[in-house]
Design an enzyme around this catalytic site. Structure first.
Site, short mmCIF file in Angstrom:
data_model
loop_
_atom_site.label_atom_id
_atom_site.label_comp_id
_atom_site.label_asym_id
_atom_site.label_seq_id
_atom_site.Cartn_x
_atom_site.Cartn_y
_atom_site.Cartn_z
N ARG A 63 0.84 -1.22 0.00
CA ARG A 63 0.00 0.00 0.00
C ARG A 63 0.86 1.26 0.00
O ARG A 63 0.46 2.30 -0.48
CB ARG A 63 -0.96 -0.01 1.20
CG ARG A 63 -1.79 1.26 1.36
CD ARG A 63 -3.09 1.04 2.13
NE ARG A 63 -2.89 0.39 3.39
CZ ARG A 63 -2.49 1.00 4.52
NH1 ARG A 63 -2.28 2.30 4.55
NH2 ARG A 63 -2.34 0.31 5.64
N TYR A 116 -15.54 16.32 -15.67
CA TYR A 116 -16.19 15.00 -15.69
C TYR A 116 -17.31 14.94 -14.64
O TYR A 116 -17.16 15.44 -13.52
CB TYR A 116 -15.10 13.94 -15.43
CG TYR A 116 -15.63 12.58 -15.07
CD1 TYR A 116 -16.41 11.84 -15.96
CD2 TYR A 116 -15.34 12.01 -13.82
CE1 TYR A 116 -16.90 10.59 -15.61
CE2 TYR A 116 -15.81 10.75 -13.48
CZ TYR A 116 -16.60 10.06 -14.38
OH TYR A 116 -17.07 8.82 -14.03
N ASP A 188 -7.02 17.91 -15.04
CA ASP A 188 -7.38 16.55 -15.45
C ASP A 188 -6.99 16.43 -16.93
O ASP A 188 -7.60 17.06 -17.80
CB ASP A 188 -8.90 16.35 -15.25
CG ASP A 188 -9.32 14.91 -15.54
OD1 ASP A 188 -8.66 14.24 -16.35
OD2 ASP A 188 -10.35 14.48 -14.98
N LYS A 213 -8.53 5.04 -18.98
CA LYS A 213 -8.84 5.41 -20.36
C LYS A 213 -7.62 5.18 -21.26
O LYS A 213 -7.19 4.06 -21.42
CB LYS A 213 -9.32 6.87 -20.39
CG LYS A 213 -10.41 7.17 -19.36
CD LYS A 213 -11.68 6.47 -19.69
CE LYS A 213 -12.80 6.50 -18.66
NZ LYS A 213 -12.66 7.04 -17.37
C1 LIG Z 1 -12.04 13.04 -17.56
C2 LIG Z 1 -12.23 12.00 -16.48
N1 LIG Z 1 -11.65 12.21 -15.28
C3 LIG Z 1 -11.78 11.31 -14.28
C4 LIG Z 1 -12.54 10.16 -14.44
C5 LIG Z 1 -12.66 9.18 -13.31
O1 LIG Z 1 -11.81 8.09 -13.54
P1 LIG Z 1 -12.07 6.59 -13.06
O2 LIG Z 1 -13.33 6.10 -13.69
O3 LIG Z 1 -10.83 5.88 -13.47
O4 LIG Z 1 -12.20 6.66 -11.56
C6 LIG Z 1 -13.13 9.91 -15.68
C7 LIG Z 1 -13.94 8.68 -15.88
O5 LIG Z 1 -14.72 8.57 -16.80
C8 LIG Z 1 -12.97 10.86 -16.73
O6 LIG Z 1 -13.55 10.67 -17.93
#
Ligand SMILES: Cc1ncc(COP(=O)(O)O)c(C=O)c1O
Length: 397
Positions: A63, A116, A188, A213
């Site tokens: 961890r 998001y 992000d 992704k």
């Molecule tokens: C732009 C973006 N940021 C963060 C996330 C969150 O990521 P995760 O689903 O890996 O927790 C997503 C998920 O779709 C995303 O599209």
């Protein structure tokens, strides 16, 4: 622990493959092994003492750190041009850890509204319970973002390009504003990937990714990544260790493998995406195409300035509205209907029933999304095959 080789002089395509991984030595494996253990043996009590002081550079408990995970972290730090990186169990865990590292009860965050959907929910539903308030800036007011700051603002949260209309914001200008207001600027970078955009070079303090992704790239893992200065990453790691958001070594291996082809996947998918956007733009049943690579996209110039290419996502509105969008999606044969993105396979998503479900008409309007909006995650298949399938589905729409 062997020291990974220094790839600072190499280009991204080389860093994707070599950074963070050591392939030298007698009978060394060409790939980084999965160190599938939760705990490490300590040679003696003096070893425990050295670890407690923090100067051993060794592993104790997975961890806290694990060699397979470290390889991912070093590769990502090299790609983002960061001093350090941290791998987490998901993109959401990366966001939570970033917030915990920078904010405490009584603090405020200024965030773009177009981030998001999960981020909006985290900021609206969870952070207020920890005494952290978030002020959202709608896209049309982004030039006045300064007005959303207060004495209590500790973080500015940005995302570019956004989901699903691929709006891009001027990251350099917003990072400068954040710096002026002494806020930690977090970007992000999921949609762009470090191959196309490097927010730290534009002035950000931390970059976060849903590695689920493009970084993983094969729709077979859930993980997140943060990158930034050693100071920020130490603070984030301390929070990650206590909040328990670590990534499993098996997952880290898949991510490591995915990252090796990131550069070629991005290059191919960008090429496919531009062709698809241009084709859609000519289609009589399509009212509007959202792709920053099209000269008529509102953020074309910003994207050209801060990105190497225009990305792998394309969205569009069908002229005949929601029913036509549904018929289009259900008629596709090659494109899978799947509410994620960033895999080698092309997928389609319907924002009003997935990422944007439950939002009011007013909120949807602010985000530029309607029932007619379809989002495409363009993969690396043959572009003619993808266009052929879209063409037959548009005939049914
Ligand atoms: C732009 C973006 N940021 C963060 C996330 C969150 O990521 P995760 O689903 O890996 O927790 C997503 C998920 O779709 C995303 O599209």
């Amino acid at each position: 622990m062997t020291k990974p080789r220094d790839n600072t002089q190499h280009a991204d395509a080389t860093r994707c493959i070599h950074s963070g991984e050591d392939r030298h030595g007698q009978s060394a494996p060409l790939t980084t092994p999965i160190v599938q253990t939760s705990v490490f043996v300590v040679p003696d009590v003096e070893g425990l003492r050295r670890y407690a002081k923090g100067d051993s550079g060794e592993y104790l408990y997975s961890r806290y750190g694990n060699p397979t995970v470290t390889a991912v972290e070093e590769k990502m730090a090299a790609l983002e041009g960061a001093e350090a990186a941290l791998a987490t169990s998901s993109g959401m865990a990366a966001e939570m850890v970033a917030v915990l590292a920078a904010c405490q009860a009584g603090d405020e965050i200024v965030s773009m509204l177009d981030v998001y959907g999960g981020t909006v929910k985290l900021f609206e539903q969870v952070l207020p319970r920890c005494g952290i308030k978030v002020r959202f800036v709608p896209h049309r007011d982004i030039k006045n973002a300064d007005r959303y700051f207060s004495r209590k603002t500790r973080m500015m949260f940005l995302e570019s390009p956004t989901n699903p209309t691929l709006r891009c914001v001027d990251l350099a200008a917003l990072c400068e504003l954040g710096r002026k207001r002494k806020a930690c600027v977090v970007v992000d970078n999921t949609f762009a990937t470090p191959v196309l955009q490097k927010p730290l070079e534009l002035g950000a303090d931390m970059v976060i990714h849903s590695a689920t992704k493009y970084l993983g790239g094969h729709s077979d893992l859930t993980a997140g990544v943060l990158a930034g200065s050693k100071k920020w990453m130490d603070a984030a790691r301390a929070m990650m260790i206590l909040a328990g958001g670590c990534v499993d070594p098996g997952c880290a291996y898949l991510l490591l493998r995915g990252l090796k082809t990131l550069h070629v996947r991005v290059e191919r998918a960008c090429r496919n995406a531009l062709r698809i956007a241009e084709t859609l733009q000519q289609h009589p049943k399509v009212a509007r195409v959202y792709y920053p690579g099209l000269p008529n996209h509102e953020a074309h110039e910003v994207a050209r300035r801060q990105m190497k290419d225009f990305g792998m996502m394309v969205s569009f509105d069908l002229r005949s509205g929601g029913r036509a969008a549904e018929r289009f999606i259900d008629s596709l044969k090659l494109w899978y209907l799947a509410p994620s993105l960033g895999g080698v396979e092309s997928t389609v998503s319907y924002p009003v029933l997935t990422s944007h479900i439950g939002l009011s008409t007013k909120q949807l309007e602010l985000l530029g999304v309607s029932a007619a909006t379809v989002r495409l995650s363009v993969g690396i298949e043959d572009a003619d095959d993808l266009i052929g399938d879209m063409d037959q589905a548009l005939r049914q729409a």
